[in-house]
Design an enzyme around this catalytic site. Sequence first.
Site, PDB file in Angstrom:
ATOM      1  N   TYR A   4       0.827  -1.209   0.000  1.00 32.98           N
ATOM      2  CA  TYR A   4       0.000   0.000   0.000  1.00 32.98           C
ATOM      3  C   TYR A   4       0.860   1.257   0.000  1.00 32.98           C
ATOM      4  O   TYR A   4       2.084   1.180   0.172  1.00 32.98           O
ATOM      5  CB  TYR A   4      -0.952  -0.009   1.201  1.00 32.98           C
ATOM      6  CG  TYR A   4      -0.335   0.378   2.528  1.00 32.98           C
ATOM      7  CD1 TYR A   4       0.560  -0.457   3.178  1.00 32.98           C
ATOM      8  CD2 TYR A   4      -0.632   1.609   3.126  1.00 32.98           C
ATOM      9  CE1 TYR A   4       1.135  -0.088   4.379  1.00 32.98           C
ATOM     10  CE2 TYR A   4      -0.065   1.978   4.340  1.00 32.98           C
ATOM     11  CZ  TYR A   4       0.809   1.124   4.964  1.00 32.98           C
ATOM     12  OH  TYR A   4       1.381   1.480   6.151  1.00 32.98           O
ATOM     13  N   LYS A  54       6.461  -1.773   1.916  1.00 34.15           N
ATOM     14  CA  LYS A  54       5.282  -1.194   2.571  1.00 34.15           C
ATOM     15  C   LYS A  54       4.136  -2.197   2.428  1.00 34.15           C
ATOM     16  O   LYS A  54       3.267  -2.080   1.552  1.00 34.15           O
ATOM     17  CB  LYS A  54       4.948   0.178   1.969  1.00 34.15           C
ATOM     18  CG  LYS A  54       4.128   1.056   2.900  1.00 34.15           C
ATOM     19  CD  LYS A  54       4.217   2.510   2.526  1.00 34.15           C
ATOM     20  CE  LYS A  54       3.222   3.376   3.251  1.00 34.15           C
ATOM     21  NZ  LYS A  54       3.390   3.501   4.692  1.00 34.15           N
ATOM     22  N   GLU A 107      13.076   2.698  13.576  1.00 36.89           N
ATOM     23  CA  GLU A 107      12.165   3.759  13.124  1.00 36.89           C
ATOM     24  C   GLU A 107      10.954   3.753  14.044  1.00 36.89           C
ATOM     25  O   GLU A 107      10.953   3.055  15.063  1.00 36.89           O
ATOM     26  CB  GLU A 107      11.763   3.538  11.659  1.00 36.89           C
ATOM     27  CG  GLU A 107      11.045   2.225  11.420  1.00 36.89           C
ATOM     28  CD  GLU A 107      10.661   1.986   9.960  1.00 36.89           C
ATOM     29  OE1 GLU A 107      10.528   2.947   9.193  1.00 36.89           O
ATOM     30  OE2 GLU A 107      10.471   0.809   9.611  1.00 36.89           O
ATOM     31  N   LEU A 129      11.527   1.438   6.550  1.00 33.33           N
ATOM     32  CA  LEU A 129      10.876   1.917   5.336  1.00 33.33           C
ATOM     33  C   LEU A 129      11.606   3.177   4.853  1.00 33.33           C
ATOM     34  O   LEU A 129      11.853   4.093   5.647  1.00 33.33           O
ATOM     35  CB  LEU A 129       9.413   2.261   5.641  1.00 33.33           C
ATOM     36  CG  LEU A 129       8.600   2.602   4.393  1.00 33.33           C
ATOM     37  CD1 LEU A 129       8.245   1.340   3.624  1.00 33.33           C
ATOM     38  CD2 LEU A 129       7.335   3.350   4.759  1.00 33.33           C
TER      39      LEU A 129
HETATM   40  C1  LIG Z   1       6.999   1.998   9.429  1.00 35.65           C
HETATM   41  C2  LIG Z   1       7.005   3.329   8.743  1.00 35.65           C
HETATM   42  N1  LIG Z   1       8.165   3.991   8.634  1.00 35.65           N
HETATM   43  C3  LIG Z   1       8.225   5.196   8.041  1.00 35.65           C
HETATM   44  C4  LIG Z   1       7.082   5.806   7.530  1.00 35.65           C
HETATM   45  C5  LIG Z   1       7.189   7.162   6.874  1.00 35.65           C
HETATM   46  O1  LIG Z   1       7.078   7.047   5.473  1.00 35.65           O
HETATM   47  P1  LIG Z   1       6.519   8.210   4.580  1.00 35.65           P
HETATM   48  O2  LIG Z   1       7.291   9.452   4.929  1.00 35.65           O
HETATM   49  O3  LIG Z   1       6.763   7.762   3.195  1.00 35.65           O
HETATM   50  O4  LIG Z   1       5.069   8.363   4.902  1.00 35.65           O
HETATM   51  C6  LIG Z   1       5.851   5.151   7.607  1.00 35.65           C
HETATM   52  C7  LIG Z   1       4.652   5.764   7.057  1.00 35.65           C
HETATM   53  O5  LIG Z   1       3.572   5.282   7.161  1.00 35.65           O
HETATM   54  C8  LIG Z   1       5.810   3.874   8.226  1.00 35.65           C
HETATM   55  O6  LIG Z   1       4.653   3.196   8.325  1.00 35.65           O
END
Ligand SMILES: Cc1ncc(COP(=O)(O)O)c(C=O)c1O
Length: 282
Positions: free
Chosen positions: A32, A145, A177, A201
């Site tokens: 997603y 993701k 994270e 991620l």
């Molecule tokens: C586990 C995780 N890390 C980092 C992020 C941040 O990613 P982004 O800046 O692309 O939303 C998300 C966003 O949902 C996340 O679920």
Amino acid sequence: MSIGYVNGEFIPVDKPVIPIDERGHQFGDGVYEVIRVYHGKPFMLEEHVQRLFKSAIAIKLNVEQSHEDIQQLIDESIEKSGLADCDVYIQITRGISPRQHLFPDAPVSITLTVKPMRVTEEAIRENGKTAIFHEDERWANCYIKSLNLLPNILAKQNAQDVGGYEAILVKDGFVTEGSSSNVYMVRDQTIYTTPLSKQILPGITRMAVKNIADMLEIPFIEKKFTPDELLQADEVFITSTTNEVMPIAYVDGNKINDGASGEITRLLYRKFFELIEIVQHT
Ligand SMILES: Cc1ncc(COP(=O)(O)O)c(C=O)c1O
């Protein structure tokens, strides 16, 4: 108005439509993206769509649609919703097929929602949020993701149960994270964040913040750090599409510095919103 989309059809978001044998529902077998829309235009859409396809390839999901098809679908959905500031969630799953683990011979399912943006009040951003440390109990491929978010959900709920907002995940003694964000600390006017690897991620907001830091000539160091180091930082913040740049004032009840949004964090989110104003109007 919020709207939904399921395999070719726009629908009211609350219409029950997912078949019992949908693999996203049965297995979380899909990927997603979350995209924020400012002034009617999705922010960093290409980057999100690229990551969506990378995630799909990583789980051997054969998506017939092209990047352009997906971008067009997102644009069309935003237009149909009539919303200028909103959040788009898009899911691609391995389709609908009688339940068995092996890949089915079925087309992928594409679902999507467009809902009004959940705006963060300025005061919250100034004061910062609270977080807890939490064991990172996820799998080895967190760069994907994936729809499988159970460990993230449990960590976030555990944070909320003790009055926290985010769970800062810790694996083998190092911060990875957040449960739904990337995590940073600032020390001596330098930003530190976990290096990209399969364990985190690659955040799209992280990419934007890195570019802003480079532009401002603030050192941006990708290096692992421990929970203790984070507690001793001058500033801590998280980033994500929906949180944008969010200061963290307390972790496990410990105040970070003077417990409010720090100077660098404030600069970064001001510049982040300036960047949005520039790119969304061009
Ligand atoms: C586990 C995780 N890390 C980092 C992020 C941040 O990613 P982004 O800046 O692309 O939303 C998300 C966003 O949902 C996340 O679920």
